[in-house]
Structures are given as C-alpha cells and as structure tokens.
Design a protein around this motif. Structure first.
Motif, mmCIF file in Angstrom:
data_model
loop_
_atom_site.group_PDB
_atom_site.id
_atom_site.type_symbol
_atom_site.label_atom_id
_atom_site.label_comp_id
_atom_site.label_asym_id
_atom_site.label_seq_id
_atom_site.Cartn_x
_atom_site.Cartn_y
_atom_site.Cartn_z
ATOM 1 N N LEU A 1 0.829 -1.208 0.000
ATOM 2 C CA LEU A 1 0.000 0.000 0.000
ATOM 3 C C LEU A 1 0.859 1.250 0.000
ATOM 4 C CD1 LEU A 1 -2.798 -1.048 2.535
ATOM 5 C CD2 LEU A 1 -3.017 -0.761 0.054
ATOM 6 N N GLY A 2 1.971 1.189 0.732
ATOM 7 C CA GLY A 2 2.879 2.338 0.770
ATOM 8 C C GLY A 2 3.494 2.611 -0.582
ATOM 9 N N TRP A 3 3.686 1.570 -1.367
ATOM 10 C CA TRP A 3 4.245 1.736 -2.713
ATOM 11 C C TRP A 3 3.181 2.200 -3.685
ATOM 12 C CZ3 TRP A 3 3.215 -0.848 -7.366
ATOM 13 C CH2 TRP A 3 4.094 -0.566 -8.410
ATOM 14 N N LEU A 4 1.946 1.667 -3.541
ATOM 15 C CA LEU A 4 0.880 2.009 -4.471
ATOM 16 C C LEU A 4 0.405 3.440 -4.300
ATOM 17 C CD1 LEU A 4 -1.367 -1.198 -4.417
ATOM 18 C CD2 LEU A 4 0.107 -0.402 -6.277
ATOM 19 N N ALA A 5 0.398 3.947 -3.068
ATOM 20 C CA ALA A 5 -0.124 5.297 -2.822
ATOM 21 C C ALA A 5 0.635 6.363 -3.603
ATOM 22 C CB ALA A 5 -0.107 5.605 -1.330
ATOM 23 N N PRO A 6 1.999 6.381 -3.560
ATOM 24 C CA PRO A 6 2.723 7.381 -4.357
ATOM 25 C C PRO A 6 2.491 7.223 -5.844
ATOM 26 C CG PRO A 6 4.145 6.421 -2.669
ATOM 27 C CD PRO A 6 2.900 5.594 -2.711
ATOM 28 N N VAL A 7 2.366 5.952 -6.306
ATOM 29 C CA VAL A 7 2.124 5.714 -7.729
ATOM 30 C C VAL A 7 0.783 6.307 -8.127
ATOM 31 C CG1 VAL A 7 1.718 3.962 -9.471
ATOM 32 C CG2 VAL A 7 3.577 3.665 -7.820
ATOM 33 N N ALA A 8 -0.233 6.075 -7.307
ATOM 34 C CA ALA A 8 -1.570 6.588 -7.605
ATOM 35 C C ALA A 8 -1.541 8.110 -7.651
ATOM 36 C CB ALA A 8 -2.558 6.106 -6.542
ATOM 37 N N ARG A 9 -0.819 8.698 -6.670
ATOM 38 C CA ARG A 9 -0.741 10.162 -6.650
ATOM 39 C C ARG A 9 -0.006 10.677 -7.873
ATOM 40 N NH1 ARG A 9 0.131 9.282 -1.059
ATOM 41 N NH2 ARG A 9 2.390 9.448 -1.328
ATOM 42 N N ALA A 10 1.065 9.964 -8.291
ATOM 43 C CA ALA A 10 1.842 10.389 -9.461
ATOM 44 C C ALA A 10 0.991 10.337 -10.725
ATOM 45 C CB ALA A 10 3.079 9.510 -9.619
ATOM 46 N N GLN A 11 0.128 9.284 -10.808
ATOM 47 C CA GLN A 11 -0.710 9.154 -11.991
ATOM 48 C C GLN A 11 -1.844 10.176 -11.968
ATOM 49 O OE1 GLN A 11 -1.823 5.027 -11.701
ATOM 50 N NE2 GLN A 11 -0.103 4.342 -12.955
ATOM 51 N N ASP A 12 -2.263 10.553 -10.746
ATOM 52 C CA ASP A 12 -3.362 11.495 -10.604
ATOM 53 C C ASP A 12 -2.990 12.863 -11.156
ATOM 54 O OD1 ASP A 12 -5.942 12.397 -9.498
ATOM 55 O OD2 ASP A 12 -4.668 13.597 -8.189
ATOM 56 N N VAL A 13 -1.755 13.285 -10.902
ATOM 57 C CA VAL A 13 -1.300 14.573 -11.417
ATOM 58 C C VAL A 13 -0.859 14.385 -12.860
ATOM 59 C CG1 VAL A 13 0.334 16.464 -11.155
ATOM 60 C CG2 VAL A 13 -0.556 15.311 -9.136
ATOM 61 N N ILE A 14 -1.716 14.766 -13.786
ATOM 62 C CA ILE A 14 -1.416 14.570 -15.202
ATOM 63 C C ILE A 14 -0.281 15.488 -15.635
ATOM 64 C CG2 ILE A 14 -2.395 14.513 -17.524
ATOM 65 C CD1 ILE A 14 -3.602 12.511 -15.489
ATOM 66 N N GLN A 15 -0.394 16.780 -15.281
ATOM 67 C CA GLN A 15 0.654 17.730 -15.630
ATOM 68 C C GLN A 15 0.668 18.872 -14.615
ATOM 69 O OE1 GLN A 15 2.896 17.409 -17.841
ATOM 70 N NE2 GLN A 15 2.125 16.152 -19.503
ATOM 71 N N GLU A 16 1.853 19.334 -14.269
ATOM 72 C CA GLU A 16 2.022 20.569 -13.528
ATOM 73 C C GLU A 16 3.133 21.338 -14.232
ATOM 74 O OE1 GLU A 16 2.745 19.597 -9.432
ATOM 75 O OE2 GLU A 16 0.620 19.640 -8.936
ATOM 76 N N PHE A 17 2.832 22.542 -14.686
ATOM 77 C CA PHE A 17 3.826 23.262 -15.473
ATOM 78 C C PHE A 17 3.527 24.755 -15.525
ATOM 79 C CE2 PHE A 17 0.349 22.148 -18.234
ATOM 80 C CZ PHE A 17 0.172 23.239 -19.056
ATOM 81 N N ASN A 18 4.502 25.495 -16.048
ATOM 82 C CA ASN A 18 4.386 26.931 -16.251
ATOM 83 C C ASN A 18 4.819 27.217 -17.686
ATOM 84 O OD1 ASN A 18 6.096 29.612 -16.404
ATOM 85 N ND2 ASN A 18 4.594 29.936 -14.783
ATOM 86 N N TYR A 19 4.008 27.958 -18.426
ATOM 87 C CA TYR A 19 4.308 28.208 -19.841
ATOM 88 C C TYR A 19 5.584 29.030 -20.023
ATOM 89 C CZ TYR A 19 -0.077 26.283 -21.642
ATOM 90 O OH TYR A 19 -1.085 25.427 -22.004
ATOM 91 N N GLU A 20 5.844 29.965 -19.119
ATOM 92 C CA GLU A 20 7.053 30.788 -19.228
ATOM 93 C C GLU A 20 8.293 29.905 -19.129
ATOM 94 O OE1 GLU A 20 8.319 34.107 -20.412
ATOM 95 O OE2 GLU A 20 6.448 34.457 -19.327
ATOM 96 N N VAL A 21 8.260 28.964 -18.207
ATOM 97 C CA VAL A 21 9.376 28.032 -18.038
ATOM 98 C C VAL A 21 9.525 27.158 -19.278
ATOM 99 C CG1 VAL A 21 10.216 26.054 -16.707
ATOM 100 C CG2 VAL A 21 9.191 28.009 -15.527
ATOM 101 N N GLN A 22 8.397 26.734 -19.846
ATOM 102 C CA GLN A 22 8.429 25.899 -21.049
ATOM 103 C C GLN A 22 9.068 26.647 -22.223
ATOM 104 O OE1 GLN A 22 7.479 22.617 -21.295
ATOM 105 N NE2 GLN A 22 7.222 22.746 -19.080
#
Length: 204
Positions: A14-35
């Motif tokens: 469960l400890g391993w699955l929780a971070p994976v689920a959270r990682a998959q939940d966040v599709i993208q986090e970004f800033n256009y200026e940085v891109q």
C-alpha cells in the motif's frame, strides 16, 4: 507467512501504491514561461515578444474552442484562457484544473471522463513547442562577426544576440534592424507566413 508478516507486507504494498496513484493522478504541472525558456535553451533560438504572445494566444484560442464544445463553464474557460495568455501556472488532474496567473486564479472540476480527455489534451506543456515551431523564423548573419558589438532589433524590440542568430517572430510584417558603431545600419523589411525561414545578411 505469519499474520504479522502479512500485515507488514500489505503495508509495504500500500505504501508503494499510494505514491504511484498520486503520481498518476497529477497529469501535468507546469508553467508556460518556463516551457518557453526551456525551448530557447534547447533550440538555441530566441523567441521574440511577438512570437511569445502569438504562441500563447494560439493555445488559448484552441483551449477556448474545445472547452466551449465540451461544455466547460464560460467564465471558467475565459479565466483559463487568460491564464494561458499570461504564461501562468497549471495543474491539470483527472479531477479538474487549477490555473494561476499574476492577477488571479481559477479552479474547476471535470463533469466526466470524456470532458477530461477532450479538454485536457489542449493543456499539455509540449504544445508550446509545437506552436513556436509553426511560427516564421529569421536568421541574422553578420559579417564580420567578431567582436559581437552589434545590436539587433526586430519590430522595434531589442533582442539578445546569440551564436545561432535565429529568432522566432509572429506572422505578418517584420522589420529587422542591425546596428554597429561607425557602420551604416542593416535594414530588412518583409512579410512572413507561418513556417517561413528568412535569412538577413548584414555586412557591417
């Protein structure tokens, strides 16, 4: 396996699955200026102010059109488009979107998975690269090059000089002026279409 060992094993899984689920939940986090800055660093080209605005406007327009079609609230869609034009910060998740820019913020949830799949595709960070690469480019070639004591202006905007001397500009009328002390200015004027490549040779 003892009951205690089973409990430990279950906790580890469960400890391993929780971070994976959270990682998959966040599709993208970004800033256009940085891109955009990352694209400049990778390509060695300079994105002028006009190209910067044009690329972001194209993404905002595409988002607005798709969001309207998919039934996103008009006020939310307008604010997201504004955040795009202002090169804001984005968090695109399976539950919804958070968009922040210099003067505001908007949050909304997707109505369903179809809406998420349709609209989220217009909010991918890599789209900024595609939009920039569709714009016309100008390559300034100065002879002689050293020392790099000349100045480059494109449509009245002073742009930094680089080894590559390549600049992305907006579609339409373009004026390039290259100046060097004790030399006559090098001037080029023309109209460029999407994808056009123009070389400006200056003997200074």
């Amino acid at each position: 396996m003892t009951r205690a060992n089973c409990i430990v094993a279950a906790c580890l899984v469960l400890g391993w699955l929780a971070p994976v689920a959270r990682a998959q939940d966040v599709i993208q986090e970004f800033n256009y200026e940085v891109q955009i800055s990352a694209w400049e660093t990778k390509s060695g080209e300079v994105v002028t102010s006009s190209a910067h605005k044009a690329a972001l406007k194209a993404i905002a327009t595409d988002f607005s059109s798709t969001a309207t079609y998919a039934g996103i609230n008009h006020d939310d869609a307008s604010k997201v488009a504004l955040a795009i034009k202002n090169a804001g910060d984005f968090s695109v998740k399976s539950q919804g979107v958070i968009a922040k820019w210099s003067t505001g913020e908007v949050r909304f949830a997707w109505n369903d998975s179809n809406q998420f799949a349709t609209v989220a595709s217009t909010l991918k960070p890599e789209l900024i690269s595609l939009q920039i690469e569709r714009l016309p480019s100008i390559t300034v070639v100065v002879d002689p090059v050293p020392p790099v004591d000349y100045l480059v202006e494109i449509n009245g905007e002073r742009v930094r000089t680089t080894d590559k001397g390549k600049y992305r500009v907006d579609v339409g009328d373009v004026v390039v002026r290259v100046t060097r002390a004790s030399r006559q200015d090098c001037l080029w004027k023309g109209t460029l279409q999407a994808g056009a490549e123009q070389q400006v040779a200056c003997k200074l």
